[in-house]
Write a protein that holds these residues in place. Structure first.
Motif, short mmCIF file in Angstrom:
data_model
loop_
_atom_site.label_atom_id
_atom_site.label_comp_id
_atom_site.label_asym_id
_atom_site.label_seq_id
_atom_site.Cartn_x
_atom_site.Cartn_y
_atom_site.Cartn_z
N LYS A 1 53.71 60.57 -41.58
CA LYS A 1 54.47 59.99 -40.48
C LYS A 1 53.61 59.13 -39.57
O LYS A 1 54.10 58.26 -38.85
CB LYS A 1 55.15 61.09 -39.66
N ARG A 2 52.29 59.38 -39.57
CA ARG A 2 51.41 58.61 -38.68
C ARG A 2 51.34 57.14 -39.09
O ARG A 2 50.90 56.31 -38.31
CB ARG A 2 50.01 59.23 -38.69
N GLY A 3 51.68 56.82 -40.33
CA GLY A 3 51.59 55.44 -40.77
C GLY A 3 50.19 55.10 -41.25
O GLY A 3 49.20 55.53 -40.67
N SER B 1 53.02 46.41 -36.66
CA SER B 1 53.19 46.75 -35.25
C SER B 1 52.33 45.92 -34.31
O SER B 1 52.61 45.81 -33.14
CB SER B 1 52.86 48.23 -35.03
N PHE C 1 59.18 51.57 -45.59
CA PHE C 1 59.64 52.54 -44.61
C PHE C 1 60.78 53.34 -45.23
O PHE C 1 61.39 52.91 -46.20
CB PHE C 1 60.10 51.87 -43.31
N ARG D 1 54.89 51.23 -36.30
CA ARG D 1 53.60 51.90 -36.36
C ARG D 1 53.58 53.02 -37.40
O ARG D 1 52.53 53.60 -37.67
CB ARG D 1 53.23 52.48 -34.99
N GLU D 2 54.74 53.34 -37.99
CA GLU D 2 54.83 54.43 -38.96
C GLU D 2 55.09 53.93 -40.38
O GLU D 2 55.45 54.69 -41.26
CB GLU D 2 55.94 55.40 -38.55
N THR D 3 54.85 52.65 -40.63
CA THR D 3 55.08 52.09 -41.95
C THR D 3 53.91 52.38 -42.89
O THR D 3 52.82 52.77 -42.47
CB THR D 3 55.30 50.57 -41.88
N HIS D 4 54.16 52.14 -44.19
CA HIS D 4 53.13 52.28 -45.22
C HIS D 4 52.92 50.88 -45.80
O HIS D 4 53.75 50.37 -46.56
CB HIS D 4 53.59 53.25 -46.31
#
Length: 374
Positions: free
Chosen positions: A196-198, A267, A296, A305-308
């Motif tokens: 979840k932290r990205g 982000s 996402f 900010r939580e994307t991969h």
């Protein structure tokens, strides 16, 4: 930042107001002895953007008392990055006045045992050289005998440069009692953080390629605060994705250390770290933008900010080489099979499907929003 630190008497701290507030804001704050709300106790994330609003006081709520003279710290966060940026932002006053019995914050979360909220931060105050000071985050309305409310000196966004008094305090005190120890070439990894932290896909490939160039891969969450500070003080080259660990590194690293920050998604949080490093160290880090696309979770609102993200590995390798962080050998792009396997692994861990977005899609959406605003 010149400020009278005489303090106010009989200040009421209200950690939880009766009024409900929408979004990320919280009803919490301070009142003087005459019952007037104190805007100086507002907690800022960005300049002129408080995350606290005046609370409505429940007259039937329990009331406790804190005897002595205290420094107001704002909001106490459990997330280490927000703790560094917001919960330490008024501590510069400790350099001006040694006569405090403790630091008192508004609690970010409700806990039955208030001491649990401050327990993780005793090590931070030990690293500052203030290990004997009391730490408090009352869960009930509390009258404080004497409270000093310094101006907030740090934050994110336009507060990320920090005020001079805050920068000077942190650079002088944080880790002054700790010797430098660790690798000179450091890659700060996010690969072991919760999804979840990205982060970025296939970060282990970055780790392996930099290890081959003599870098040590460092996972901050696996080390004590003292070990983190010692390592950042020892480093002379740091490569990292933008992330909370860099807030600490900027506060303690050697002035001769060179830093390269890799943008890890859409982000643009990277801008905060660039501003902080320049203000705290006088040096501008190398900025690397190499995001090709990002994923996402399907059906959920995209939190940037939580994307991969998927990085352009050849472009990343060239940028690091051009800035003197590695040799000029070419970096290969990951295969389609490697990318698909990584996405499938993350979907399996989260038990949710991921949707892919291209960077060009983001640019088109931003242009459409701008057109609508016009």
């Amino acid at each position: 930042m010149s400020q009278d630190l005489a303090g106010l008497q009989e200040v009421l701290l209200v950690p939880w107001g009766q009024n409900e507030v929408k979004g990320a804001k919280r009803a919490a704050g301070l009142f003087d002895a005459q019952g007037q709300f104190l805007p100086s106790g507002d907690c800022l994330r960005w300049a002129n953007a408080p995350v606290t609003v005046e609370p409505e006081i429940d007259p039937s709520a329990p009331l406790t008392r804190l005897e002595g003279r205290y420094l107001y710290g704002g909001m106490l966060y459990g997330h280490f990055g927000h703790f560094l940026c917001e919960s330490t932002a008024r501590l510069w006053a400790l350099a001006r006045d040694q006569g405090f019995d403790g630091v008192v914050w508004l609690p970010k979360v409700r806990l039955g045992h208030a001491a649990k909220l401050v327990k993780p931060y005793h090590s931070f105050f030990a690293a500052l050289g203030f290990e004997r000071i009391g730490l408090f985050a009352p869960q009930t309305n509390t009258v404080i005998e004497s409270l000093v409310i310094p101006e907030q000196g740090f934050g994110i966004g336009d507060l990320s440069s920090g005020r001079p008094e805050y920068r000077d305090f942190m650079r002088k005190h944080l880790g002054a009692n700790l010797a430098a120890e660790g690798a000179e070439k450091l890659y700060i990894s996010r690969a072991r953080l919760p999804g979840k932290r990205g982060s970025v896909l296939l970060e282990h490939l970055i780790e392996a390629r930099l290890e081959a160039e003599g870098y040590t891969v460092f996972h901050p969450q696996d080390h004590s605060l003292a070990e983190q500070i010692a390592q950042y003080k020892a480093a002379r080259q740091i490569v990292a994705l933008d992330g909370s660990a860099l807030h600490l590194a900027a506060m303690v690293m050697h002035p001769a250390c060179k830093v390269a920050i890799i943008n890890r998604g859409p982000s643009q949080n990277i801008d905060d770290y660039l501003r902080q490093f320049e203000a705290f160290t006088g040096a501008v880090p190398t900025r690397i933008d190499a995001v090709k696309s990002y994923w996402f979770y399907e059906g959920r609102r995209v939190v940037k900010r939580e994307t991969h993200a998927l990085l352009d590995f050849p472009a990343l390798g060239r940028a690091l080489a051009a800035a003197g962080f590695r040799s000029a050998t070419a970096w290969r792009a990951p295969t389609a099979a490697q990318i698909a396997a990584e996405v499938a692994l993350r979907e399996a861990r989260a038990e949710m499907r991921l949707t892919r977005y291209e960077v060009s899609d983001q640019a088109e959406e931003a242009e459409a929003d701008l057109g609508a605003a016009r």
